[in-house]
Design a protein around this motif. Structure first.
Motif, mmCIF file in Angstrom:
data_model
loop_
_atom_site.group_PDB
_atom_site.id
_atom_site.type_symbol
_atom_site.label_atom_id
_atom_site.label_comp_id
_atom_site.label_asym_id
_atom_site.label_seq_id
_atom_site.Cartn_x
_atom_site.Cartn_y
_atom_site.Cartn_z
ATOM 1 N N PHE A 250 -27.322 -82.498 -67.321
ATOM 2 C CA PHE A 250 -26.497 -81.296 -67.141
ATOM 3 C C PHE A 250 -26.141 -81.128 -65.670
ATOM 4 O O PHE A 250 -26.931 -81.429 -64.784
ATOM 5 N N PHE A 251 -24.899 -80.691 -65.462
ATOM 6 C CA PHE A 251 -24.327 -80.563 -64.126
ATOM 7 C C PHE A 251 -23.998 -79.095 -63.856
ATOM 8 O O PHE A 251 -23.579 -78.378 -64.770
ATOM 9 N N ASN A 252 -24.162 -78.684 -62.612
ATOM 10 C CA ASN A 252 -23.737 -77.339 -62.248
ATOM 11 C C ASN A 252 -22.231 -77.242 -62.503
ATOM 12 O O ASN A 252 -21.460 -78.072 -62.016
ATOM 13 N N LYS A 253 -21.813 -76.274 -63.289
ATOM 14 C CA LYS A 253 -20.424 -76.202 -63.757
ATOM 15 C C LYS A 253 -19.433 -75.983 -62.603
ATOM 16 O O LYS A 253 -18.371 -76.595 -62.575
ATOM 17 N N LYS A 254 -19.826 -75.142 -61.675
ATOM 18 C CA LYS A 254 -18.939 -74.866 -60.537
ATOM 19 C C LYS A 254 -18.716 -76.149 -59.727
ATOM 20 O O LYS A 254 -17.596 -76.458 -59.327
ATOM 21 N N VAL A 255 -19.803 -76.897 -59.546
ATOM 22 C CA VAL A 255 -19.711 -78.148 -58.790
ATOM 23 C C VAL A 255 -18.873 -79.169 -59.568
ATOM 24 O O VAL A 255 -17.968 -79.796 -59.025
ATOM 25 N N PHE A 256 -19.145 -79.300 -60.859
ATOM 26 C CA PHE A 256 -18.444 -80.283 -61.700
ATOM 27 C C PHE A 256 -16.947 -79.967 -61.760
ATOM 28 O O PHE A 256 -16.100 -80.838 -61.578
ATOM 29 N N ASP A 257 -16.630 -78.698 -62.020
ATOM 30 C CA ASP A 257 -15.228 -78.298 -62.176
ATOM 31 C C ASP A 257 -14.417 -78.465 -60.891
ATOM 32 O O ASP A 257 -13.196 -78.630 -60.944
ATOM 33 N N SER A 258 -15.096 -78.400 -59.734
ATOM 34 C CA SER A 258 -14.358 -78.496 -58.467
ATOM 35 C C SER A 258 -14.186 -79.952 -58.010
ATOM 36 O O SER A 258 -13.547 -80.211 -56.994
ATOM 37 N N LEU A 259 -14.741 -80.905 -58.770
ATOM 38 C CA LEU A 259 -14.599 -82.324 -58.401
ATOM 39 C C LEU A 259 -13.171 -82.801 -58.658
ATOM 40 O O LEU A 259 -12.517 -82.324 -59.594
ATOM 41 N N PRO A 260 -12.699 -83.791 -57.872
ATOM 42 C CA PRO A 260 -11.421 -84.431 -58.220
ATOM 43 C C PRO A 260 -11.543 -85.055 -59.616
ATOM 44 O O PRO A 260 -12.632 -85.478 -60.010
ATOM 45 N N LYS A 261 -10.415 -85.095 -60.326
ATOM 46 C CA LYS A 261 -10.427 -85.557 -61.715
ATOM 47 C C LYS A 261 -11.033 -86.964 -61.865
ATOM 48 O O LYS A 261 -11.745 -87.246 -62.828
ATOM 49 N N ASP A 262 -10.726 -87.856 -60.914
ATOM 50 C CA ASP A 262 -11.229 -89.233 -61.063
ATOM 51 C C ASP A 262 -12.761 -89.268 -61.054
ATOM 52 O O ASP A 262 -13.384 -90.018 -61.796
ATOM 53 N N LEU A 263 -13.363 -88.415 -60.255
ATOM 54 C CA LEU A 263 -14.830 -88.384 -60.213
ATOM 55 C C LEU A 263 -15.406 -87.787 -61.500
ATOM 56 O O LEU A 263 -16.447 -88.224 -61.986
ATOM 57 N N GLN A 264 -14.702 -86.809 -62.052
ATOM 58 C CA GLN A 264 -15.156 -86.254 -63.347
ATOM 59 C C GLN A 264 -15.127 -87.350 -64.426
ATOM 60 O O GLN A 264 -16.050 -87.480 -65.220
ATOM 61 N N HIS A 265 -14.042 -88.141 -64.418
ATOM 62 C CA HIS A 265 -13.926 -89.220 -65.412
ATOM 63 C C HIS A 265 -15.046 -90.252 -65.225
ATOM 64 O O HIS A 265 -15.611 -90.753 -66.192
ATOM 65 N N ILE A 266 -15.355 -90.572 -63.977
ATOM 66 C CA ILE A 266 -16.410 -91.559 -63.701
ATOM 67 C C ILE A 266 -17.762 -91.039 -64.192
ATOM 68 O O ILE A 266 -18.530 -91.766 -64.821
ATOM 69 N N ILE A 267 -18.032 -89.770 -63.936
ATOM 70 C CA ILE A 267 -19.309 -89.188 -64.387
ATOM 71 C C ILE A 267 -19.396 -89.233 -65.916
ATOM 72 O O ILE A 267 -20.421 -89.631 -66.478
ATOM 73 N N ASN A 268 -18.311 -88.848 -66.577
ATOM 74 C CA ASN A 268 -18.310 -88.892 -68.052
ATOM 75 C C ASN A 268 -18.567 -90.304 -68.558
ATOM 76 O O ASN A 268 -19.348 -90.513 -69.492
ATOM 77 N N ALA A 269 -17.920 -91.278 -67.937
ATOM 78 C CA ALA A 269 -18.082 -92.673 -68.361
ATOM 79 C C ALA A 269 -19.503 -93.167 -68.086
ATOM 80 O O ALA A 269 -20.118 -93.844 -68.921
ATOM 81 N N ALA A 270 -20.040 -92.819 -66.927
ATOM 82 C CA ALA A 270 -21.396 -93.267 -66.567
ATOM 83 C C ALA A 270 -22.437 -92.652 -67.504
ATOM 84 O O ALA A 270 -23.396 -93.322 -67.915
ATOM 85 N N CYS A 271 -22.240 -91.391 -67.867
ATOM 86 C CA CYS A 271 -23.181 -90.740 -68.787
ATOM 87 C C CYS A 271 -23.137 -91.427 -70.156
ATOM 88 O O CYS A 271 -24.176 -91.664 -70.772
#
Ligand code: CA
Length: 367
Positions: A250-271
């Motif tokens: 689980f990720f802090n939502k404020k931190v996750f939501d403020s990430l650039p989209k490419d980093l969000q995609h990478i985190i989703n893929a890595a998980c």
């Protein structure tokens, strides 16, 4: 020169200079780097579970080329095991890992995202999260806590546990002191048992000294490591209480939501990659550990009697409904879970179940 004109000239001049510099040079833009902390509920070096968290941190580092660096802390190293949810929710740290049923005290609905007695197995859960509405509901449940959840892989079907005395009828649970978490623990309590919540590090000593009469832990791999076979004679199966326990990141939502989209995609893929890795490790290593328990340590493997399982199953349905009645979101999640479980269960009956019934086990279950 008027101030406005001066600024205009400087502005144009700067832009022109910048344009000249960029021509023919690589477009290097200083990318923001993130230094995060991850807190887990697992003891240091716990195979697959803590190892999996270390692996995820490493993969996110590799895939982002160092833009996100995560330092992993085991239980107690930065915050106590059962405070990781709150620490990430508050934003004290950015990432956490555990199993959702640990947070039942905050919101009963969370329990459906880790393990439901007589509920879905690893395959069913994966289907619910990635092919159904499971992950959406999980996100909805965690959003008020300022968290974004991601499935962290499953342990597969757990073992029923270690018992110092045999379980022949449902009445054998009366007065039984057992270490068993989650909804399964509430079922044992309904059957007349006393549920004790013992951290992993104290289970062996408590069982050996008779402080508890029985315990469940995970499966052959982890149970072998704790040496539980030295403290109780009977090793029961199957783990009706945890048929495919899902772990979580689980990720802090404020931190996750403020990430650039490419980093969000990478985190989703890595998980998602780690999710597969975790189940694969459990499936690969549990088989070998079970053989060692049976053949080397001469453990007596016992199946719960069918009648006992039927009674436990009925009690489990009552427990689930009681828990679901506590909050609107728990009710919503329980209904969605039941609906999905019925659909995959029907398919599983003519696919997985029918197939397992026709194959011959590769070795004798008797020591
Ligand atoms: Ca367990």
């Amino acid at each position: 020169m008027k101030r406005r004109d001066f600024l205009k000239k400087v502005g144009i001049g700067t832009a022109a200079a910048a344009a000249t510099t960029v021509v023919g040079a690589p477009a290097v833009i200083a990318q923001k780097k993130y230094q995060w902390k991850m807190v887990t509920t697992w003891p240091p070096k716990l195979p697959v579970l803590q190892d999996g968290c270390e692996r995820l941190a490493k993969r996110i580092g590799e895939l982002t080329d160092g833009r996100i660096q995560i330092q992993v802390f085991a239980a107690g190293e930065l915050v106590p095991a059962l405070e990781s949810f709150q620490a990430v929710s508050d934003g004290t740290v950015e990432v956490g890992s555990g199993a959702a049923y640990y947070w039942a005290g905050k919101e009963p609905a969370v329990q459906w995202f880790s393990a439901v007695p007589f509920g879905m197995n690893a395959q069913g859960y994966a289907a619910w999260f990635h092919g159904g509405d499971g992950l959406k509901l999980w996100e909805e449940t965690y959003a008020p806590f300022n968290l974004v959840p991601r499935p962290g892989g499953s342990t597969g079907v757990q073992m029923g546990g270690w018992f110092r005395k045999q379980i022949n009828t449902i009445d054998d649970f009366k007065g039984l002191k057992m270490r068993i978490p989650g909804l399964g623990g509430k079922v044992v309590a309904k059957a007349g048992g006393t549920v004790v919540l013992t951290p992993g590090g104290e289970i062996f000593t408590n069982l050996e000294r008779g402080v508890i009469d029985a315990t469940e832990w995970v499966g052959p791999l982890h149970d072998l490591r704790l040496g539980l076979y030295k403290a109780a004679k009977y090793y029961y199966y199957p783990g009706w209480h945890e048929p495919g326990t899902y772990l979580e990141y689980f990720f802090n939502k404020k931190v996750f939501d403020s990430l650039p989209k490419d980093l969000q995609h990478i985190i989703n893929a890595a998980c998602m990659e780690n999710e597969l890795w975790v189940l694969s490790q459990f499936e690969a290593q549990n088989g070998a550990a079970l053989q060692e328990l049976i053949n080397v340590h001469k453990v007596e493997l016992v199946q719960f009697p069918a009648e006992v399982l039927q009674r436990l199953s009925k009690m489990a349905q009552e427990v689930n409904e009681e828990e679901a009645a506590k909050t609107p979101i728990a009710k919503k999640v329980n209904e969605a879970f039941k609906k999905f479980a019925r659909v995959v269960g029907t398919w599983g009956t003519v696919s997985e179940k029918a197939y397992y019934n026709i194959i011959v086990p590769p070795f004798s279950l008797k020591g």
